[in-house]
Design an enzyme around this catalytic site. Structure first.
Site, short mmCIF file in Angstrom:
data_model
loop_
_atom_site.label_atom_id
_atom_site.label_comp_id
_atom_site.label_asym_id
_atom_site.label_seq_id
_atom_site.Cartn_x
_atom_site.Cartn_y
_atom_site.Cartn_z
N SER A 192 0.86 -1.18 0.00
CA SER A 192 0.00 0.00 0.00
C SER A 192 0.89 1.23 0.00
O SER A 192 2.07 1.15 0.35
CB SER A 192 -0.95 0.01 1.20
OG SER A 192 -0.24 -0.15 2.41
N GLU A 221 1.13 5.70 0.60
CA GLU A 221 0.52 6.88 1.21
C GLU A 221 0.89 8.14 0.44
O GLU A 221 2.03 8.32 0.04
CB GLU A 221 1.01 7.00 2.66
CG GLU A 221 0.43 8.20 3.38
CD GLU A 221 0.81 8.21 4.85
OE1 GLU A 221 0.52 7.21 5.54
OE2 GLU A 221 1.42 9.19 5.30
N ALA A 238 -3.79 18.63 10.33
CA ALA A 238 -4.14 18.84 11.74
C ALA A 238 -5.45 19.59 11.85
O ALA A 238 -5.64 20.64 11.24
CB ALA A 238 -3.02 19.60 12.43
N GLY A 289 -4.18 12.61 15.64
CA GLY A 289 -3.76 13.87 15.04
C GLY A 289 -3.21 14.81 16.09
O GLY A 289 -3.22 14.53 17.29
N ASP A 290 -2.71 15.96 15.64
CA ASP A 290 -2.15 16.97 16.53
C ASP A 290 -3.05 18.19 16.55
O ASP A 290 -3.62 18.57 15.52
CB ASP A 290 -0.75 17.38 16.06
CG ASP A 290 0.21 16.21 16.06
OD1 ASP A 290 0.24 15.47 17.06
OD2 ASP A 290 0.92 16.02 15.06
N ALA A 321 -7.19 8.37 19.75
CA ALA A 321 -7.59 7.62 18.56
C ALA A 321 -8.53 6.47 18.92
O ALA A 321 -9.41 6.11 18.13
CB ALA A 321 -6.36 7.09 17.83
N GLN A 374 4.72 3.63 12.28
CA GLN A 374 5.63 4.73 11.96
C GLN A 374 6.83 4.11 11.25
O GLN A 374 7.17 2.94 11.50
CB GLN A 374 6.07 5.40 13.27
CG GLN A 374 7.17 6.42 13.17
CD GLN A 374 6.72 7.65 12.42
OE1 GLN A 374 6.76 7.64 11.19
NE2 GLN A 374 6.30 8.68 13.12
N GLN A 382 15.32 16.66 4.93
CA GLN A 382 13.89 16.43 5.12
C GLN A 382 13.65 15.24 6.06
O GLN A 382 12.82 15.30 6.97
CB GLN A 382 13.25 16.16 3.75
CG GLN A 382 11.74 16.01 3.76
CD GLN A 382 11.22 15.65 2.36
OE1 GLN A 382 11.57 14.61 1.81
NE2 GLN A 382 10.41 16.53 1.80
N PHE A 404 11.73 15.28 9.69
CA PHE A 404 10.57 14.42 9.98
C PHE A 404 10.84 13.54 11.20
O PHE A 404 9.97 13.36 12.05
CB PHE A 404 10.29 13.50 8.78
CG PHE A 404 9.63 14.17 7.61
CD1 PHE A 404 9.06 15.43 7.72
CD2 PHE A 404 9.56 13.53 6.38
CE1 PHE A 404 8.44 16.04 6.64
CE2 PHE A 404 8.95 14.12 5.29
CZ PHE A 404 8.39 15.38 5.42
N HIS A 426 3.77 -0.82 3.80
CA HIS A 426 3.09 0.45 3.52
C HIS A 426 4.17 1.50 3.25
O HIS A 426 4.99 1.79 4.12
CB HIS A 426 2.25 0.86 4.73
CG HIS A 426 1.43 2.09 4.52
ND1 HIS A 426 0.26 2.10 3.78
CD2 HIS A 426 1.60 3.37 4.95
CE1 HIS A 426 -0.25 3.32 3.77
NE2 HIS A 426 0.54 4.11 4.46
#
Length: 283
Positions: A6, A8, A43, A100-101, A115, A168, A204, A208, A258
């Site tokens: 999958s 994203e 967010a 979420g944040d 969640a 993650q 980057q 992250f 993923h």
């Protein structure tokens, strides 16, 4: 047996970005025949409109099911119910449910704190219509009190009705293996699919990782730093690291993979090709 894949995406910010993403989805669909494409959600729903347009385009045009992310912080039960109804009307069958944040400057967390509460509400509202994926953190969520608390929070999401989990990203297969062992001890049995982040930009990736709590091992950080402005060398090295990780995960029996694509097709396709994961290749 073929390993389910999958991918994203994040919602593009312009019409030009939307055209580019359409080309990316076509490339990935042709090369990998993914199980689904997931689409992130800003967010407090800050990219909600673009997210919905991207989800709709994927669901109706790509031939691959879309799996929208749904984050609940800053949302009400009524607003989440309306979004679920929209997605159901589109024929969406999979949701990635996240806390979420809280956006900067927003003080009201809304009707949901965790969640697990969102997962329970989706089940209450929509029954078994949606296959619900949740997030998992092999190296633990940066806001968790400790490792045990983080594992128990994960178990709460599963008990609330989650069908599967996506991790993650990580670069230590040992962290993933330990997490699976810990989950087994807690009698958590849902499939836990590893998230894979290709390496093509060190600055980057470091940003992250620092923000999300994903561990960038010291050996990897130092090797990537050493490339400096040699982007071709960095990408070739990063490709080798992630390809090896991907192949090892398949060998250890990961239930799927993923990919965090960053809206790029080539890095993911090249990793899958060299790891023996193309649909025409046995693995």
């Amino acid at each position: 047996m073929h390993t389910p894949l999958s991918c994203e995406f994040f919602p593009p910010k312009s019409d030009e970005g939307a055209l580019k993403l359409r080309a990316v989805t076509e490339q990935l669909t042709a090369a990998l025949k993914p199980e689904y494409f997931s689409v992130t959600y800003g967010a407090g729903g800050s990219t909600q409109e673009r997210s919905f347009a991207t989800v709709e385009a994927i669901q109706t045009e790509s031939g691959v099911p879309a799996a929208p992310h749904l984050s609940c912080i800053g949302s009400t039960r009524a607003s989440i119910a309306a979004i679920l109804d929209q997605y159901r009307a589109l024929g969406i069958k999979r949701i990635v449910a996240l806390r979420g944040d809280l956006p900067s400057g927003m003080r009201d967390p809304g009707d949901f704190r965790y969640a697990s509460e969102l997962v329970a509400f989706i089940r209450e509202h929509s029954g078994d219509w949606f296959h619900i994926e949740v997030a998992a953190y092999p190296e633990f969520h940066p806001q968790s009190a400790n490792a045990r608390a983080d594992l128990l929070h994960f178990k709460q999401k599963v008990e609330a009705g989650a069908d599967g989990a996506i991790t993650q990203y990580f670069y230590s297969i040992e962290a993933y293996a330990r997490f699976l062992d810990d989950c087994e001890k807690l009698q958590v049995t849902i499939p836990i699919v590893p998230g894979i982040m290709p390496i093509s930009n060190y600055t980057q990736l470091a940003r992250f990782s620092d923000a999300s709590g994903a561990d960038l091992p010291r050996w990897l950080r130092k090797r990537l730093e050493a490339f400096g402005d040699d982007m071709d060398g960095l990408r070739a090295f990063g490709h080798d690291v992630v390809t090896r990780l991907t192949a090892d995960l398949v060998q250890t029996g990961a239930p799927g993979l993923h990919f965090y694509t960053m809206n790029q097709a080539a890095p993911v396709i090249n990793i899958c090709r060299d790891a023996g994961l193309m649909p025409s290749q046995p693995n």
